[in-house]
Motif scaffolding. Structure first.
Motif, PDB file in Angstrom:
ATOM      1  N   SER A  76      41.081 -17.917 -31.711  1.00  0.00           N
ATOM      2  CA  SER A  76      40.352 -19.191 -31.663  1.00  0.00           C
ATOM      3  C   SER A  76      40.286 -19.771 -30.256  1.00  0.00           C
ATOM      4  N   GLY A  77      41.113 -19.272 -29.372  1.00  0.00           N
ATOM      5  CA  GLY A  77      41.199 -19.819 -28.013  1.00  0.00           C
ATOM      6  C   GLY A  77      42.238 -20.903 -27.861  1.00  0.00           C
ATOM      7  N   GLY A  78      42.926 -21.229 -28.933  1.00  0.00           N
ATOM      8  CA  GLY A  78      43.874 -22.323 -28.884  1.00  0.00           C
ATOM      9  C   GLY A  78      45.222 -21.987 -28.261  1.00  0.00           C
ATOM     10  N   ILE A  79      45.521 -20.702 -28.128  1.00  0.00           N
ATOM     11  CA  ILE A  79      46.797 -20.261 -27.545  1.00  0.00           C
ATOM     12  C   ILE A  79      46.486 -19.309 -26.397  1.00  0.00           C
ATOM     13  N   THR A  80      47.119 -19.565 -25.257  1.00  0.00           N
ATOM     14  CA  THR A  80      46.938 -18.689 -24.108  1.00  0.00           C
ATOM     15  C   THR A  80      48.299 -18.351 -23.501  1.00  0.00           C
ATOM     16  N   TYR A  81      48.353 -17.207 -22.839  1.00  0.00           N
ATOM     17  CA  TYR A  81      49.554 -16.771 -22.135  1.00  0.00           C
ATOM     18  C   TYR A  81      49.131 -16.232 -20.767  1.00  0.00           C
ATOM     19  N   ASN A  82      49.957 -16.450 -19.779  1.00  0.00           N
ATOM     20  CA  ASN A  82      49.729 -15.901 -18.443  1.00  0.00           C
ATOM     21  C   ASN A  82      50.896 -15.033 -18.019  1.00  0.00           C
ATOM     22  N   GLY A  83      50.598 -14.034 -17.231  1.00  0.00           N
ATOM     23  CA  GLY A  83      51.653 -13.281 -16.603  1.00  0.00           C
ATOM     24  C   GLY A  83      52.362 -14.121 -15.547  1.00  0.00           C
ATOM     25  N   ASP A  84      53.609 -13.787 -15.266  1.00  0.00           N
ATOM     26  CA  ASP A  84      54.399 -14.604 -14.347  1.00  0.00           C
ATOM     27  C   ASP A  84      53.780 -14.688 -12.955  1.00  0.00           C
ATOM     28  N   SER A  85      53.154 -13.623 -12.517  1.00  0.00           N
ATOM     29  CA  SER A  85      52.631 -13.588 -11.151  1.00  0.00           C
ATOM     30  C   SER A  85      51.370 -14.422 -10.965  1.00  0.00           C
ATOM     31  N   VAL A  86      50.757 -14.875 -12.042  1.00  0.00           N
ATOM     32  CA  VAL A  86      49.500 -15.627 -11.920  1.00  0.00           C
ATOM     33  C   VAL A  86      49.578 -17.027 -12.509  1.00  0.00           C
ATOM     34  N   LYS A  87      50.746 -17.418 -12.993  1.00  0.00           N
ATOM     35  CA  LYS A  87      50.886 -18.739 -13.602  1.00  0.00           C
ATOM     36  C   LYS A  87      50.523 -19.843 -12.613  1.00  0.00           C
ATOM     37  N   GLY A  88      49.737 -20.789 -13.101  1.00  0.00           N
ATOM     38  CA  GLY A  88      49.305 -21.899 -12.266  1.00  0.00           C
ATOM     39  C   GLY A  88      48.101 -21.593 -11.406  1.00  0.00           C
ATOM     40  N   ARG A  89      47.641 -20.350 -11.389  1.00  0.00           N
ATOM     41  CA  ARG A  89      46.497 -19.964 -10.564  1.00  0.00           C
ATOM     42  C   ARG A  89      45.336 -19.416 -11.387  1.00  0.00           C
ATOM     43  N   PHE A  90      45.634 -18.693 -12.455  1.00  0.00           N
ATOM     44  CA  PHE A  90      44.596 -18.059 -13.274  1.00  0.00           C
ATOM     45  C   PHE A  90      44.531 -18.752 -14.632  1.00  0.00           C
ATOM     46  N   THR A  91      43.312 -18.823 -15.179  1.00  0.00           N
ATOM     47  CA  THR A  91      43.104 -19.426 -16.496  1.00  0.00           C
ATOM     48  C   THR A  91      42.184 -18.540 -17.322  1.00  0.00           C
ATOM     49  N   ILE A  92      42.638 -18.200 -18.519  1.00  0.00           N
ATOM     50  CA  ILE A  92      41.810 -17.427 -19.440  1.00  0.00           C
ATOM     51  C   ILE A  92      41.158 -18.385 -20.429  1.00  0.00           C
ATOM     52  N   SER A  93      39.917 -18.093 -20.792  1.00  0.00           N
ATOM     53  CA  SER A  93      39.219 -18.881 -21.803  1.00  0.00           C
ATOM     54  C   SER A  93      38.243 -17.958 -22.525  1.00  0.00           C
ATOM     55  N   ARG A  94      37.704 -18.443 -23.628  1.00  0.00           N
ATOM     56  CA  ARG A  94      36.739 -17.637 -24.376  1.00  0.00           C
ATOM     57  C   ARG A  94      35.695 -18.540 -24.995  1.00  0.00           C
ATOM     58  N   ASP A  95      34.531 -17.965 -25.210  1.00  0.00           N
ATOM     59  CA  ASP A  95      33.430 -18.631 -25.896  1.00  0.00           C
ATOM     60  C   ASP A  95      33.017 -17.711 -27.029  1.00  0.00           C
ATOM     61  N   ASN A  96      33.455 -18.021 -28.236  1.00  0.00           N
ATOM     62  CA  ASN A  96      33.169 -17.137 -29.366  1.00  0.00           C
ATOM     63  C   ASN A  96      31.675 -17.144 -29.732  1.00  0.00           C
ATOM     64  N   ALA A  97      30.977 -18.195 -29.407  1.00  0.00           N
ATOM     65  CA  ALA A  97      29.537 -18.230 -29.678  1.00  0.00           C
ATOM     66  C   ALA A  97      28.779 -17.273 -28.759  1.00  0.00           C
ATOM     67  N   ARG A  98      29.332 -17.028 -27.581  1.00  0.00           N
ATOM     68  CA  ARG A  98      28.700 -16.127 -26.604  1.00  0.00           C
ATOM     69  C   ARG A  98      29.374 -14.760 -26.538  1.00  0.00           C
ATOM     70  N   ASN A  99      30.392 -14.542 -27.382  1.00  0.00           N
ATOM     71  CA  ASN A  99      31.114 -13.257 -27.410  1.00  0.00           C
ATOM     72  C   ASN A  99      31.638 -12.879 -26.026  1.00  0.00           C
ATOM     73  N   THR A 100      32.195 -13.858 -25.338  1.00  0.00           N
ATOM     74  CA  THR A 100      32.604 -13.640 -23.955  1.00  0.00           C
ATOM     75  C   THR A 100      33.982 -14.259 -23.705  1.00  0.00           C
ATOM     76  N   VAL A 101      34.777 -13.540 -22.921  1.00  0.00           N
ATOM     77  CA  VAL A 101      36.054 -14.058 -22.441  1.00  0.00           C
ATOM     78  C   VAL A 101      35.999 -14.115 -20.921  1.00  0.00           C
ATOM     79  N   TYR A 102      36.647 -15.137 -20.367  1.00  0.00           N
ATOM     80  CA  TYR A 102      36.591 -15.384 -18.928  1.00  0.00           C
ATOM     81  C   TYR A 102      37.989 -15.373 -18.322  1.00  0.00           C
ATOM     82  N   LEU A 103      38.029 -15.091 -17.034  1.00  0.00           N
ATOM     83  CA  LEU A 103      39.265 -15.254 -16.274  1.00  0.00           C
ATOM     84  C   LEU A 103      38.913 -15.985 -14.984  1.00  0.00           C
ATOM     85  N   GLN A 104      39.308 -17.237 -14.908  1.00  0.00           N
ATOM     86  CA  GLN A 104      39.117 -18.009 -13.691  1.00  0.00           C
ATOM     87  C   GLN A 104      40.321 -17.783 -12.790  1.00  0.00           C
ATOM     88  N   MET A 105      40.058 -17.299 -11.581  1.00  0.00           N
ATOM     89  CA  MET A 105      41.127 -16.960 -10.650  1.00  0.00           C
ATOM     90  C   MET A 105      41.002 -17.842  -9.414  1.00  0.00           C
TER      91      MET A 105
END
Length: 124
Positions: free
Chosen positions: A54-83
């Motif tokens: 659903s996109g309601g729970i996310t996890y980050n690896g230790d090396s990218v915490k605070g810098r990278f953000t994962i998100s998804r748009d289920n209507a567009r069938n797409t997942v993103y990684l903002q770095m």
């Protein structure tokens, strides 16, 4: 069976930003846990980020915490990684991955579907 195609990689200077996208087709996207992994030359594949169906729970690896953000748009069938705040050590091929189920994000062996990868290079 889902197919995954990543885009958005490239060359960026240290401190810069990139947004990766992963477009899914051939399956019901909202049924899949999604993850981003990366692999640098000579290194094992590393967990970067994961997101629940659903996109309601996310996890980050230790090396990218605070810098990278994962998100998804289920209507567009797409997942993103903002770095953001990219570092030279972030240089790697970045892979999008999908798995069925409701738990487990960090182990690449749990993912059954993979994209072809997109190169991210952080350098002056």
């Amino acid at each position: 069976q889902v197919q995954l195609v990543e885009s958005g990689g490239g060359l960026v200077q240290p401190g810069g930003s990139l947004r990766l996208s992963c477009a899914a087709s051939g399956g019901t996207f909202s049924l899949y846990i999604m993850g981003w992994f990366r692999q640098a030359p000579g290194k094992e594949r590393e967990f970067v980020a994961g997101i629940s169906r659903s996109g309601g729970i996310t996890y980050n690896g230790d090396s990218v915490k605070g810098r990278f953000t994962i998100s998804r748009d289920n209507a567009r069938n797409t997942v993103y990684l903002q770095m953001n705040s990219l570092k030279p050590e972030d240089t790697a091929v970045y892979y999008c991955a999908a798995r069925l189920g409701t738990m487990g994000y960090r182990d690449p062996k749990e993912y059954g579907y993979w994209g072809q990868g997109t190169q991210v290079t952080v350098s002056l």
